[in-house]
Design a protein around this motif. Structure first.
Motif, mmCIF file in Angstrom:
data_model
loop_
_atom_site.group_PDB
_atom_site.id
_atom_site.type_symbol
_atom_site.label_atom_id
_atom_site.label_comp_id
_atom_site.label_asym_id
_atom_site.label_seq_id
_atom_site.Cartn_x
_atom_site.Cartn_y
_atom_site.Cartn_z
ATOM 1 N N GLU A 1 0.832 -1.201 0.000
ATOM 2 C CA GLU A 1 0.000 0.000 0.000
ATOM 3 C C GLU A 1 0.872 1.258 0.000
ATOM 4 O O GLU A 1 0.563 2.230 -0.697
ATOM 5 C CB GLU A 1 -0.934 -0.010 1.223
ATOM 6 N N ILE A 2 1.966 1.243 0.752
ATOM 7 C CA ILE A 2 2.884 2.390 0.772
ATOM 8 C C ILE A 2 3.478 2.610 -0.618
ATOM 9 O O ILE A 2 3.525 3.738 -1.114
ATOM 10 C CB ILE A 2 3.992 2.184 1.834
ATOM 11 N N LEU B 1 3.703 5.738 -5.616
ATOM 12 C CA LEU B 1 3.538 5.833 -7.063
ATOM 13 C C LEU B 1 2.439 6.832 -7.435
ATOM 14 O O LEU B 1 2.570 7.573 -8.413
ATOM 15 C CB LEU B 1 3.225 4.454 -7.657
ATOM 16 N N SER B 2 1.368 6.865 -6.654
ATOM 17 C CA SER B 2 0.291 7.823 -6.910
ATOM 18 C C SER B 2 0.776 9.254 -6.717
ATOM 19 O O SER B 2 0.409 10.147 -7.485
ATOM 20 C CB SER B 2 -0.898 7.556 -5.982
ATOM 21 N N ILE B 3 1.601 9.456 -5.700
ATOM 22 C CA ILE B 3 2.162 10.791 -5.472
ATOM 23 C C ILE B 3 3.018 11.203 -6.661
ATOM 24 O O ILE B 3 2.906 12.332 -7.169
ATOM 25 C CB ILE B 3 2.972 10.826 -4.154
ATOM 26 N N LYS C 1 3.662 14.425 -11.689
ATOM 27 C CA LYS C 1 3.834 14.493 -13.142
ATOM 28 C C LYS C 1 2.642 15.197 -13.797
ATOM 29 O O LYS C 1 2.811 16.025 -14.696
ATOM 30 C CB LYS C 1 3.997 13.103 -13.742
ATOM 31 N N GLU C 2 1.436 14.850 -13.339
ATOM 32 C CA GLU C 2 0.233 15.491 -13.887
ATOM 33 C C GLU C 2 0.252 16.990 -13.605
ATOM 34 O O GLU C 2 -0.096 17.801 -14.470
ATOM 35 C CB GLU C 2 -1.028 14.869 -13.282
ATOM 36 N N TYR C 3 0.652 17.359 -12.395
ATOM 37 C CA TYR C 3 0.737 18.779 -12.044
ATOM 38 C C TYR C 3 1.715 19.498 -12.967
ATOM 39 O O TYR C 3 1.417 20.588 -13.484
ATOM 40 C CB TYR C 3 1.151 18.950 -10.580
ATOM 41 N N ALA C 4 2.881 18.898 -13.184
ATOM 42 C CA ALA C 4 3.895 19.525 -14.042
ATOM 43 C C ALA C 4 3.360 19.696 -15.466
ATOM 44 O O ALA C 4 3.582 20.740 -16.092
ATOM 45 C CB ALA C 4 5.168 18.693 -14.044
ATOM 46 N N ALA C 5 2.655 18.693 -15.974
ATOM 47 C CA ALA C 5 2.116 18.771 -17.332
ATOM 48 C C ALA C 5 1.046 19.864 -17.432
ATOM 49 O O ALA C 5 1.037 20.658 -18.388
ATOM 50 C CB ALA C 5 1.537 17.428 -17.751
ATOM 51 N N LYS C 6 0.164 19.935 -16.447
ATOM 52 C CA LYS C 6 -0.891 20.955 -16.471
ATOM 53 C C LYS C 6 -0.305 22.360 -16.260
ATOM 54 O O LYS C 6 -0.773 23.327 -16.852
ATOM 55 C CB LYS C 6 -1.960 20.648 -15.421
ATOM 56 N N LYS C 7 0.714 22.447 -15.423
ATOM 57 C CA LYS C 7 1.391 23.728 -15.202
ATOM 58 C C LYS C 7 2.019 24.220 -16.498
ATOM 59 O O LYS C 7 1.952 25.407 -16.833
ATOM 60 C CB LYS C 7 2.461 23.558 -14.114
ATOM 61 N N GLN C 8 2.595 23.309 -17.244
ATOM 62 C CA GLN C 8 3.207 23.669 -18.522
ATOM 63 C C GLN C 8 2.139 24.182 -19.499
ATOM 64 O O GLN C 8 2.379 25.134 -20.236
ATOM 65 C CB GLN C 8 3.948 22.471 -19.115
ATOM 66 N N GLN C 9 0.964 23.555 -19.489
ATOM 67 C CA GLN C 9 -0.123 24.020 -20.356
ATOM 68 C C GLN C 9 -0.577 25.421 -19.955
ATOM 69 O O GLN C 9 -0.882 26.251 -20.818
ATOM 70 C CB GLN C 9 -1.311 23.053 -20.289
ATOM 71 N N ILE C 10 -0.619 25.674 -18.646
ATOM 72 C CA ILE C 10 -1.025 26.999 -18.170
ATOM 73 C C ILE C 10 -0.027 28.058 -18.635
ATOM 74 O O ILE C 10 -0.401 29.178 -18.985
ATOM 75 C CB ILE C 10 -1.164 27.000 -16.625
ATOM 76 N N ASP C 11 1.254 27.698 -18.648
ATOM 77 C CA ASP C 11 2.293 28.656 -19.047
ATOM 78 C C ASP C 11 2.133 29.122 -20.498
ATOM 79 O O ASP C 11 2.683 30.156 -20.877
ATOM 80 C CB ASP C 11 3.688 28.058 -18.840
ATOM 81 N N TYR C 12 1.397 28.379 -21.300
ATOM 82 C CA TYR C 12 1.180 28.765 -22.706
ATOM 83 C C TYR C 12 -0.092 29.595 -22.891
ATOM 84 O O TYR C 12 -0.634 29.673 -23.979
ATOM 85 C CB TYR C 12 1.103 27.527 -23.601
ATOM 86 N N GLN D 1 0.401 11.465 1.718
ATOM 87 C CA GLN D 1 1.572 11.419 2.596
ATOM 88 C C GLN D 1 1.174 11.130 4.038
ATOM 89 O O GLN D 1 1.874 10.396 4.745
ATOM 90 C CB GLN D 1 2.358 12.730 2.494
ATOM 91 N N GLN D 2 0.060 11.677 4.480
ATOM 92 C CA GLN D 2 -0.436 11.375 5.825
ATOM 93 C C GLN D 2 -0.807 9.902 5.946
ATOM 94 O O GLN D 2 -0.545 9.263 6.965
ATOM 95 C CB GLN D 2 -1.639 12.264 6.164
ATOM 96 N N LYS D 3 -1.419 9.376 4.907
ATOM 97 C CA LYS D 3 -1.779 7.950 4.900
ATOM 98 C C LYS D 3 -0.515 7.091 4.974
ATOM 99 O O LYS D 3 -0.468 6.094 5.709
ATOM 100 C CB LYS D 3 -2.583 7.641 3.633
#
Length: 162
Positions: A84-85, A90-92, A97-108, A145-147
């Motif tokens: 489970e850990i 892996l989910s984190i 990665k998803e945040y970085a990809a969406k952030k890159q889209q916002i930058d455009y 992270q708390q979990k």
């Protein structure tokens, strides 16, 4: 009723053995020790081998080393916690990665899109969108992270049990 009794007897037979034995003959022929089912020389030494009930032999050869059902259950729970850990880690990583990809889209972002969002400039629109996106992903990551921390505490408790 007869079938039930017959079935019960057949199921129990492998756990019971009768005291059977096998006779083996040990001979020395031309300086070489030989074992046979039949007497191989006049001075053959008779060796009697008893059949072994594997279940009983195993019980007597392995003294209780403190292994109980609870320790096995604890071990299995520790293994489940470790899986489970890993899954949460892996989910984190995936969320990051998803945040970085969406952030890159916002930058455009274009001036037109910034105007539709009601921002005074592209930089303000990017900052606003990035801030809301970061808050959403940070909340999710913090929860995971708390979990993980609570799972690690439980794992430590189980590892300390004798």
């Amino acid at each position: 009723m007869i079938r039930f009794i017959l079935l019960s007897v057949c199921a129990a037979v492998p756990f019971f053995t009768l005291a059977q034995s096998t006779t083996v003959y040990k001979c020395v022929i031309k300086g070489v020790t030989t074992f046979s089912q039949t007497p191989c020389a006049k001075d053959a030494q008779v060796i009697t081998l008893k059949d072994i009930n594997v279940i009983e032999a195993y019980k007597s050869s392995t003294p209780d080393k403190g292994i109980s059902d609870t320790s096995v259950d604890d071990y299995l729970e520790v293994q489940q916690i470790e899986r489970e850990i890993k899954r949460l880690e892996l989910s984190i990583a995936q969320n990051q990665k998803e945040y970085a990809a969406k952030k890159q889209q916002i930058d455009y972002m274009t001036q037109d899109k910034a105007n539709r969002l009601g921002a005074s400039s592209i930089a303000d629109a990017i900052a606003t969108k990035t801030n809301s996106l970061k808050q959403a992903y940070d909340a999710s990551i913090n929860q995971m992270q708390q979990k993980i921390e609570s799972l690690k505490q439980r794992q430590q408790q189980l590892s300390q049990n004798p």
